[in-house]
Write a protein that holds these residues in place. Sequence first.
Motif, mmCIF file in Angstrom:
data_model
loop_
_atom_site.group_PDB
_atom_site.id
_atom_site.type_symbol
_atom_site.label_atom_id
_atom_site.label_comp_id
_atom_site.label_asym_id
_atom_site.label_seq_id
_atom_site.Cartn_x
_atom_site.Cartn_y
_atom_site.Cartn_z
ATOM 1 N N VAL A 61 0.927 -1.094 -0.263
ATOM 2 C CA VAL A 61 0.290 -0.366 0.297
ATOM 3 C C VAL A 61 0.876 1.189 0.157
ATOM 4 N N ARG A 62 1.687 0.828 1.038
ATOM 5 C CA ARG A 62 2.533 2.748 0.901
ATOM 6 C C ARG A 62 3.395 2.848 -0.941
ATOM 7 N N TRP A 63 4.074 1.697 -0.850
ATOM 8 C CA TRP A 63 4.158 1.755 -2.267
ATOM 9 C C TRP A 63 3.668 2.320 -3.702
ATOM 10 N N PHE A 64 2.423 1.538 -3.510
ATOM 11 C CA PHE A 64 1.403 2.178 -4.419
ATOM 12 C C PHE A 64 1.242 3.506 -4.529
ATOM 13 N N VAL A 65 0.455 4.493 -2.663
ATOM 14 C CA VAL A 65 0.402 5.481 -2.533
ATOM 15 C C VAL A 65 1.441 6.436 -3.028
ATOM 16 N N THR A 66 2.675 6.000 -2.844
ATOM 17 C CA THR A 66 4.222 6.345 -3.097
ATOM 18 C C THR A 66 4.249 7.106 -4.776
ATOM 19 N N VAL A 67 4.264 5.399 -5.606
ATOM 20 C CA VAL A 67 4.429 5.397 -7.257
ATOM 21 C C VAL A 67 3.080 6.653 -7.600
ATOM 22 N N PHE A 68 1.745 6.364 -7.042
ATOM 23 C CA PHE A 68 0.814 6.750 -8.386
ATOM 24 C C PHE A 68 0.232 8.442 -7.439
ATOM 25 N N PHE A 69 0.629 8.774 -6.279
ATOM 26 C CA PHE A 69 -0.011 9.899 -5.395
ATOM 27 C C PHE A 69 0.906 11.102 -5.195
ATOM 28 N N GLU A 70 1.632 10.603 -4.134
ATOM 29 C CA GLU A 70 3.249 11.587 -4.262
ATOM 30 C C GLU A 70 3.656 12.391 -4.674
ATOM 31 N N ALA A 71 3.072 14.280 -4.796
ATOM 32 C CA ALA A 71 3.829 15.169 -5.214
ATOM 33 C C ALA A 71 3.175 14.625 -6.433
ATOM 34 N N LYS A 72 2.082 14.256 -7.105
ATOM 35 C CA LYS A 72 1.526 14.714 -8.470
ATOM 36 C C LYS A 72 0.581 15.506 -7.890
ATOM 37 N N PHE A 73 -0.411 15.294 -7.134
ATOM 38 C CA PHE A 73 -1.866 16.121 -7.445
ATOM 39 C C PHE A 73 -1.838 17.086 -6.199
ATOM 40 N N VAL A 266 11.314 5.270 -9.618
ATOM 41 C CA VAL A 266 12.529 5.649 -8.877
ATOM 42 C C VAL A 266 12.458 6.078 -7.978
ATOM 43 N N TYR A 267 11.427 7.559 -7.556
ATOM 44 C CA TYR A 267 11.053 7.956 -5.973
ATOM 45 C C TYR A 267 10.624 7.258 -4.870
ATOM 46 N N ALA A 268 9.790 5.936 -5.285
ATOM 47 C CA ALA A 268 9.484 5.630 -4.538
ATOM 48 C C ALA A 268 10.202 4.652 -3.697
ATOM 49 N N HIS A 269 11.084 3.754 -4.311
ATOM 50 C CA HIS A 269 11.470 3.103 -4.540
ATOM 51 C C HIS A 269 13.258 4.125 -3.482
ATOM 52 N N ALA A 270 12.905 4.828 -3.973
ATOM 53 C CA ALA A 270 14.398 6.022 -2.770
ATOM 54 C C ALA A 270 13.986 6.323 -1.688
ATOM 55 N N SER A 271 12.653 6.492 -2.114
ATOM 56 C CA SER A 271 12.017 7.073 -0.801
ATOM 57 C C SER A 271 12.379 5.561 0.448
ATOM 58 N N LEU A 272 11.026 4.613 -0.072
ATOM 59 C CA LEU A 272 10.660 3.480 0.405
ATOM 60 C C LEU A 272 12.168 2.638 0.986
ATOM 61 N N GLU A 273 13.197 2.355 0.449
ATOM 62 C CA GLU A 273 14.069 1.420 0.353
ATOM 63 C C GLU A 273 15.385 1.881 1.285
ATOM 64 N N HIS A 274 15.841 3.544 1.014
ATOM 65 C CA HIS A 274 16.966 4.378 0.419
ATOM 66 C C HIS A 274 16.883 5.384 1.108
ATOM 67 N N PRO A 275 15.723 5.519 2.364
ATOM 68 C CA PRO A 275 15.783 7.343 3.158
ATOM 69 C C PRO A 275 16.792 7.675 3.224
ATOM 70 N N GLY A 276 16.628 8.852 3.473
ATOM 71 C CA GLY A 276 18.494 9.994 3.891
ATOM 72 C C GLY A 276 19.139 9.488 3.244
ATOM 73 N N SER A 277 19.984 8.970 2.128
ATOM 74 C CA SER A 277 20.624 8.841 1.335
ATOM 75 C C SER A 277 20.685 8.907 0.296
ATOM 76 N N PRO A 278 21.885 9.580 -0.396
ATOM 77 C CA PRO A 278 22.573 10.735 -1.940
ATOM 78 C C PRO A 278 21.158 10.628 -2.556
ATOM 79 N N TYR A 279 20.702 8.965 -2.920
ATOM 80 C CA TYR A 279 19.879 8.550 -4.181
ATOM 81 C C TYR A 279 18.885 9.002 -3.408
ATOM 82 N N GLN A 280 18.292 8.816 -2.332
ATOM 83 C CA GLN A 280 16.832 9.484 -2.566
ATOM 84 C C GLN A 280 17.135 10.618 -2.509
ATOM 85 N N ILE A 281 17.915 11.233 -2.258
ATOM 86 C CA ILE A 281 17.637 13.467 -2.951
ATOM 87 C C ILE A 281 18.197 13.558 -4.289
ATOM 88 N N LEU A 282 19.100 12.208 -4.746
ATOM 89 C CA LEU A 282 18.324 12.204 -6.703
ATOM 90 C C LEU A 282 17.828 11.974 -6.827
#
Length: 454
Positions: A61-73, A266-282
């Motif tokens: 569910v977190r993946w679904f919301v992050t991919v399709f909703f966050e930072a879009k609407f 990409v945004y969901a993978h970085a935010s949920l799997e690698h939070p706080g990393s340079p990859y998330q900032i990118l």
Amino acid sequence: MTTATTAPPPRAAGGRLAHVDALRGFALLGILVVNIGYLASAYHGTGLEDPGFTSPLDNAVRWFVTVFFEAKFFLLFSFLFGYSFTLQLSSAERHGARFASRFLRRLAGLFVLGALHAVLLFPGDILTTYAVLGLILLAARHLRPRTAVYTAAALFVLTAVAYAVLALSAHAAGGSGVDPATAAGAERATEALRGGPASVVAAHLEQLPDVLILLVLFQAPAALAAFLLGLAAGRRQALGDIARHRGTLGSLQWAGFTLGLFGGVVYAHASLEHPGSPYQILAMGIDVVTAPLLAAAYAATVLRLARGRYADRLIALLAPAGRMTLTNYLAQSLVCALLFTGYGLALVGDVPPLAVLAIALVLFTAQAAASRWWLRRHHYGPLEWLLRAWTTLTWSPLRLPAAHNRTPRPGPLPERRGARRSPRIRCRACGRRRRPRRPCAACPSTSRRPSSSC
């Protein structure tokens, strides 16, 4: 013959474009799906999973919301704010009113409502940001559409480049991972939100500095760019006749559901799997330039559906909520605050992500039904009416006349073109024409059946 592609766009009360209201209602639904996650869990947005919900279903569910909703609407909502700005400007010019003073009062009203909203209900308020950025929009109202589009594109690109530079700096510094103090802070926030009203307000005030940083660095540049795109579209009256832009809408769908969706993953993978990393900032920088594409694809899909086979159903569901966005936006936060904080049930941290998503859908459905009921009896939503009164310094009538409140009786269904019609015959008693096997209204028969003379 008139077809769905050549028919004039449907209009709501007051000459409003119904499909634009439907698009605004759809944006309101997406904003609710995102915001309710922050209201339901103090861990949301920290880069840490809520320790009570770590199952595969919760993560899905977190993946679904992050991919399709966050930072879009919020981008879609910002675009519509810029588009509505041009409609207000045109209306003021037609009526000979001074637009700048009216719009400044409107921005002041939005700022006050947003500040109260942020302190009392939800720190992630967007109204105060709109009020501040509206000053820039007011100053840029004379921009040519092409210049506005180029400026918006430059804002997106420069923001993405800034994130890339920041990611490289973080990588060179060796920084990685979430601050260990984040978990303790989220736990303290959860306990504070479960307390009384004073404790809830104190928790909101403590969260405001972090929210302000997010707004300034991430949301504000993107929202301003969307404002300018809406300004350009409004100048061109791009949403007035959707049929003229079918090719453009199709191109937006292709770009959004490919590049935009890739950026969301990409945004969901970085935010949920690698939070706080340079990859998330990118990844945040990548999302800055791809999220507008996905938001545009959503808008194109809704607009095409609003002119298609199921247009009436879609507009009936979404347009009433879209006409009352301010009332519904604040009501969403109020209901969620009553559910998740110490104002009411204090369920923060106790509801799994799937149930939170279900609550959002049920709440929006209820709001759509309530908005439809309200607008059958009133010109505006309650907060829209108050903001309009403050903006124009006049009291417009709120309730519709009594004649408008009556539900009209359904009339006879129109016959389809080309369908065979039953021949009419002449009544022998009165001479009037009637359908076969139908009683003649002029005959004095009490049985209401065709008499032998008919």
